[in-house]
Motif scaffolding. Structure first.
Motif, PDB file in Angstrom:
ATOM      1  N   VAL A 147      10.709   8.027  17.011  1.00 57.91           N
ATOM      2  CA  VAL A 147      10.026   9.845  16.875  1.00 57.91           C
ATOM      3  C   VAL A 147       8.966   9.457  16.030  1.00 57.91           C
ATOM      4  O   VAL A 147       8.414  10.329  15.618  1.00 57.91           O
ATOM      5  N   CYS A 148       9.687   8.700  14.563  1.00 58.92           N
ATOM      6  CA  CYS A 148       8.750   8.722  13.208  1.00 58.92           C
ATOM      7  C   CYS A 148       7.394   8.420  13.512  1.00 58.92           C
ATOM      8  O   CYS A 148       7.086   8.475  12.737  1.00 58.92           O
ATOM      9  N   TYR A 149       7.160   7.395  14.536  1.00 57.53           N
ATOM     10  CA  TYR A 149       5.806   7.121  14.498  1.00 57.53           C
ATOM     11  C   TYR A 149       4.862   8.171  15.276  1.00 57.53           C
ATOM     12  O   TYR A 149       3.456   8.812  14.710  1.00 57.53           O
ATOM     13  N   TYR A 199      -0.568   5.145   7.324  1.00 57.55           N
ATOM     14  CA  TYR A 199      -0.517   6.695   7.085  1.00 57.55           C
ATOM     15  C   TYR A 199      -1.145   6.915   5.899  1.00 57.55           C
ATOM     16  O   TYR A 199      -1.160   7.472   5.204  1.00 57.55           O
ATOM     17  N   CYS A 200       0.116   5.872   4.985  1.00 56.74           N
ATOM     18  CA  CYS A 200      -0.439   5.396   3.535  1.00 56.74           C
ATOM     19  C   CYS A 200      -1.187   5.847   2.845  1.00 56.74           C
ATOM     20  O   CYS A 200      -1.919   5.888   1.958  1.00 56.74           O
ATOM     21  N   CYS A 201      -2.382   5.328   3.710  1.00 54.13           N
ATOM     22  CA  CYS A 201      -4.135   4.819   3.057  1.00 54.13           C
ATOM     23  C   CYS A 201      -5.085   5.717   3.724  1.00 54.13           C
ATOM     24  O   CYS A 201      -5.541   6.316   3.072  1.00 54.13           O
ATOM     25  N   THR A 230       0.580  -0.772  -0.228  1.00 56.76           N
ATOM     26  CA  THR A 230       0.224   0.360  -0.151  1.00 56.76           C
ATOM     27  C   THR A 230       0.695   1.505  -0.066  1.00 56.76           C
ATOM     28  O   THR A 230       0.749   2.644  -0.313  1.00 56.76           O
ATOM     29  N   ARG A 231       2.176   1.352   0.779  1.00 52.51           N
ATOM     30  CA  ARG A 231       2.874   2.085   0.479  1.00 52.51           C
ATOM     31  C   ARG A 231       3.035   2.547  -1.545  1.00 52.51           C
ATOM     32  O   ARG A 231       2.857   3.986  -1.355  1.00 52.51           O
ATOM     33  N   PHE A 232       3.281   1.964  -2.191  1.00 55.01           N
ATOM     34  CA  PHE A 232       3.116   2.239  -3.882  1.00 55.01           C
ATOM     35  C   PHE A 232       1.914   2.702  -4.225  1.00 55.01           C
ATOM     36  O   PHE A 232       1.754   3.624  -4.595  1.00 55.01           O
TER      37      PHE A 232
HETATM   38  C1  GRG Z   1       6.022  11.173   1.766  1.00 51.73           C
HETATM   39  C2  GRG Z   1       6.236  11.128   4.418  1.00 51.73           C
HETATM   40  C3  GRG Z   1       5.835  10.413   2.443  1.00 51.73           C
HETATM   41  C4  GRG Z   1       5.607   8.755   2.387  1.00 51.73           C
HETATM   42  C5  GRG Z   1       6.110   8.461   1.537  1.00 51.73           C
HETATM   43  C6  GRG Z   1       7.423   4.766   1.966  1.00 51.73           C
HETATM   44  C7  GRG Z   1       5.932   6.524   3.003  1.00 51.73           C
HETATM   45  C8  GRG Z   1       5.548   7.256   1.964  1.00 51.73           C
HETATM   46  C9  GRG Z   1       5.704   5.264   4.224  1.00 51.73           C
HETATM   47  C10 GRG Z   1       6.070   5.009   4.946  1.00 51.73           C
HETATM   48  C11 GRG Z   1       5.437   4.754   5.854  1.00 51.73           C
HETATM   49  C12 GRG Z   1       6.127   3.485   6.901  1.00 51.73           C
HETATM   50  C13 GRG Z   1       5.758   1.589   6.379  1.00 51.73           C
HETATM   51  C14 GRG Z   1       6.959   3.385   7.731  1.00 51.73           C
HETATM   52  C15 GRG Z   1       7.446   2.959   8.612  1.00 51.73           C
HETATM   53  C16 GRG Z   1       8.505   2.615   8.368  1.00 51.73           C
HETATM   54  C17 GRG Z   1       9.332   1.853   9.397  1.00 51.73           C
HETATM   55  C18 GRG Z   1      10.524   2.533  10.547  1.00 51.73           C
HETATM   56  C19 GRG Z   1       9.215   0.194  10.198  1.00 51.73           C
HETATM   57  C20 GRG Z   1      10.205  -0.179  10.557  1.00 51.73           C
HETATM   58  O1  GRG Z   1       8.984  -0.739  10.763  1.00 51.73           O
HETATM   59  P1  GRG Z   1       9.315  -2.112  11.983  1.00 51.73           P
HETATM   60  O2  GRG Z   1       8.665  -3.685  11.879  1.00 51.73           O
HETATM   61  O3  GRG Z   1       9.675  -1.229  13.288  1.00 51.73           O
HETATM   62  O4  GRG Z   1      11.353  -2.628  11.539  1.00 51.73           O
HETATM   63  P2  GRG Z   1       8.973  -1.560  14.633  1.00 51.73           P
HETATM   64  O5  GRG Z   1       7.947  -0.312  14.674  1.00 51.73           O
HETATM   65  O6  GRG Z   1       6.834  -1.990  14.463  1.00 51.73           O
HETATM   66  O7  GRG Z   1       9.633  -2.384  15.885  1.00 51.73           O
END
Ligand code: GRG
Length: 332
Positions: free
Chosen positions: A239-241, A195-197, A143-145
């Motif tokens: 922080v990214c969340y 966020y993407c959806c 869904t990111r794409f």
């Molecule tokens: C224009 C802001 C913008 C974004 C473009 C690519 C994209 C669209 C969005 C990415 C959304 C996303 C999937 C973010 C998550 C990034 C991340 C830190 C993933 C880490 O995943 P895990 O499983 O981390 O390693 P947790 O926190 O679940 O342990």
């Protein structure tokens, strides 16, 4: 019996936004082309530039990096065959880096520097019969794409090159019974993909398809006692969340469902007092990715030293206005 919470403890300092340090941190990023971390991140260079340029613009410091150098670099990364843009010269084009490049060019107000018709053809070539999108020619679906596709097409004003109804139906097929969204149908809900959806539905004017009460409840449960937000249950805050969760809540008109004060304290505690920049968690090494999303979240929280950020595109609001793009948000 109470369940133990997976969380971190944060320091009380710093209490203020270390504005000048962050400007220097971003402006100097990549000055040493032999730096280990810089070399190891070549595969995502285009997004790295988008994170840096956007961060600087949010701090009113866009002129701290060389615009011409960046625009020339982007032009060299557009593939003459597919029309897509790669992370770096010599790499394969990908929809993620195509979006980053388009975002940078919108910030610089010079989309005409690249062939946007070819970009439209590239994005359209990645759509599948079920409405989903490949990230590139290798065929991963996510869904990111879908988000990248509609974000790119709305910025270059070519939304009509894809089957929008099918694209929306695919994204909705990734909605789970908890109200959240995953990367594909039946995949676990994750704040980044939510966020993407939500962003996708904001761009395509389909926010009414969301169960906002349920989804916003799931999202505000991401806030931990430290004030930080995690991306899914049982995970550590990052922080990214602050960006992925807060932007989604903002689009749904429910920013006030979390404690802004506690989140702000968490984000500020992730600043590096020596080098500037933000890390994922208190005490870790800063990087450019967390620096943008820390600044972006503080802007959503109303920090007066920063420009207003658009929650759907993670770009300065004045740029979105100039592009005449109108992503929807819900007002309660
Ligand atoms: C224009 C802001 C913008 C974004 C473009 C690519 C994209 C669209 C969005 C990415 C959304 C996303 C999937 C973010 C998550 C990034 C991340 C830190 C993933 C880490 O995943 P895990 O499983 O981390 O390693 P947790 O926190 O679940 O342990």
């Amino acid at each position: 019996m109470a369940f133990p919470t997976n969380d971190v403890s944060i320091s009380d300092e710093p209490k203020e936004l270390l504005f000048d340090k962050h400007v220097e941190y971003i402006a100097n990023h990549g000055n040493d082309k032999n730096d280990y971390e810089y070399c190891m991140t070549e595969f995502l260079r285009m997004s790295g530039i988008y994170w840096g340029v956007t961060g600087l613009d949010l701090m009113y410091q866009l002129d701290r990096v060389n615009r011409q150098e960046i625009v020339d670099f982007i032009k060299k990364c557009q593939c003459p065959t597919s029309g897509g843009i790669s992370a770096c010269e010599g790499h394969d084009p990908h929809i993620l880096y195509t979006l980053s490049a388009v975002q940078i060019l919108c910030i610089y107000d010079c989309l005409e520097e690249i062939d946007t018709d070819a970009i439209g053809r590239y994005v359209s070539s990645l759509q599948q019969l079920d409405g989903s999108f490949f990230g590139d020619k290798w065929g991963e679906v996510d869904t990111r794409f879908s988000f990248c596709a509609v974000a790119i097409l709305s910025l270059i004003n070519k939304m009509d090159v894809i089957d929008l109804e099918k694209a929306v139906n695919f994204v909705m097929s990734c909605c789970n019974s908890d109200g959240g969204f995953g990367s594909k149908p039946n995949a676990e809900s994750h704040a980044g993909l939510i966020y993407c959806c939500v962003g996708f539905l904001s761009i395509t004017d389909q926010l009414h398809r969301l169960d906002c009460e349920k989804l916003a409840w799931w999202l505000c449960e991401r806030q931990l006692p430290s004030g930080g937000l995690n991306g899914r249950p049982e995970k550590l805050p990052d922080v990214c969340y602050s960006w992925w969760v807060l932007a989604s809540l903002t689009i749904m008109g429910r920013l006030h469902w979390i404690s802004a004060e506690k989140l702000q304290k968490f984000i500020l505690s992730c600043q590096d007092v020596e080098t500037g920049g933000f890390s994922d968690r208190t005490g870790n090494m800063p990087d450019i990715f967390h620096t943008l999303f820390g600044l972006g979240a503080l802007s959503l929280l109303g920090d007066k030293r920063l420009r207003k950020v658009n929650p759907t595109f993670c770009m300065p609001q004045y740029v979105i206005d100039r592009c005449n793009v109108k992503p929807k948000i819900i007002t309660l």
